[in-house]
Design a protein around this motif. Structure first.
Motif, PDB file in Angstrom:
ATOM      1  N   VAL A  85       0.437  -0.999  -0.038  1.00 49.17           N
ATOM      2  CA  VAL A  85      -0.624  -0.003   0.466  1.00 49.17           C
ATOM      3  C   VAL A  85       0.969   1.554  -0.190  1.00 49.17           C
ATOM      4  N   ARG A  86       0.598   2.304  -1.107  1.00 49.28           N
ATOM      5  CA  ARG A  86       1.626   3.492  -1.082  1.00 49.28           C
ATOM      6  C   ARG A  86       0.402   4.258   0.209  1.00 49.28           C
ATOM      7  N   PRO A  87       1.773   5.282   0.401  1.00 50.24           N
ATOM      8  CA  PRO A  87       1.924   6.276   1.338  1.00 50.24           C
ATOM      9  C   PRO A  87       0.764   6.888   1.738  1.00 50.24           C
ATOM     10  N   PHE A  88       0.030   7.609   0.644  1.00 47.73           N
ATOM     11  CA  PHE A  88      -0.863   8.107   0.686  1.00 47.73           C
ATOM     12  C   PHE A  88      -2.714   7.134   1.111  1.00 47.73           C
ATOM     13  N   LEU A 104      -1.897  -3.757   6.922  1.00 45.14           N
ATOM     14  CA  LEU A 104      -1.402  -3.189   5.624  1.00 45.14           C
ATOM     15  C   LEU A 104       0.128  -3.730   6.222  1.00 45.14           C
ATOM     16  N   CYS A 105       0.073  -4.367   5.212  1.00 47.50           N
ATOM     17  CA  CYS A 105       1.807  -5.282   5.561  1.00 47.50           C
ATOM     18  C   CYS A 105       2.565  -4.958   4.721  1.00 47.50           C
ATOM     19  N   SER A 106       4.364  -5.403   5.136  1.00 51.38           N
ATOM     20  CA  SER A 106       4.658  -5.018   4.495  1.00 51.38           C
ATOM     21  C   SER A 106       5.335  -5.899   3.220  1.00 51.38           C
ATOM     22  N   SER A 107       4.959  -7.052   3.424  1.00 47.09           N
ATOM     23  CA  SER A 107       5.226  -8.692   2.696  1.00 47.09           C
ATOM     24  C   SER A 107       4.516  -9.335   3.191  1.00 47.09           C
ATOM     25  N   THR A 108       4.568  -9.614   1.868  1.00 44.90           N
ATOM     26  CA  THR A 108       3.679 -10.971   2.097  1.00 44.90           C
ATOM     27  C   THR A 108       4.212 -12.020   3.047  1.00 44.90           C
ATOM     28  N   GLU A 109       4.991 -12.301   3.708  1.00 46.51           N
ATOM     29  CA  GLU A 109       5.682 -13.014   5.182  1.00 46.51           C
ATOM     30  C   GLU A 109       4.564 -12.827   5.940  1.00 46.51           C
TER      31      GLU A 109
END
Length: 129
Positions: A85-88, A104-109
């Motif tokens: 998800v982009r910052p905005f 809101l995750c930073s990776s699929t893992e």
């Protein structure tokens, strides 16, 4: 008139389904995306990971689509998380408190850690790293 189509690639995995979206999620494209995601949630029978890294524009209708998909997944007991998800858009998720029910995750893992029960094999792999 600009092209507002959203491309969707569905990657079936054993324990989850990853949905890669790209394009612009706006009031023109959102209804078709909503229909496809709700249908996919019903057919998948396992958690969905929405990869939104390819979504270049995200308005309120895009947020409504993700929210509706999360509600459908909750109804089915399968869960949904997002990555990329982009910052905005992330800021909008937080302002509307959607991040409280849609990770809101930073990776699929990371998304899988949020969605799936941890198996002994998962834990052993994590401990080895």
């Amino acid at each position: 008139m600009r092209d507002t189509a959203v491309d969707m690639v569905v990657v079936e995995r054993e324990r989850h389904v990853t949905v890669l979206l790209s394009g612009e999620m706006d009031r023109v494209s959102a209804p078709a995306v909503r229909y496809r995601l709700l249908d996919l949630a019903g057919a998948a029978g396992r958690p969905l990971v929405l990869d939104l890294a390819g979504v270049s524009f995200f308005d309120a209708e895009g947020l409504r689509v993700v929210s509706a998909a999360a509600r459908r997944c909750d109804e089915l007991g399968i869960g949904l998380a997002t990555v990329g998800v982009r910052p905005f858009a992330a800021k909008m998720f937080r302002l509307l408190r959607l991040h409280e029910r849609i990770p809101l995750c930073s990776s699929t893992e990371e998304a899988l850690w949020c969605l799936l029960p941890i198996t002994d094999a998962d834990l052993a792999d994590w401990l080895r790293d």
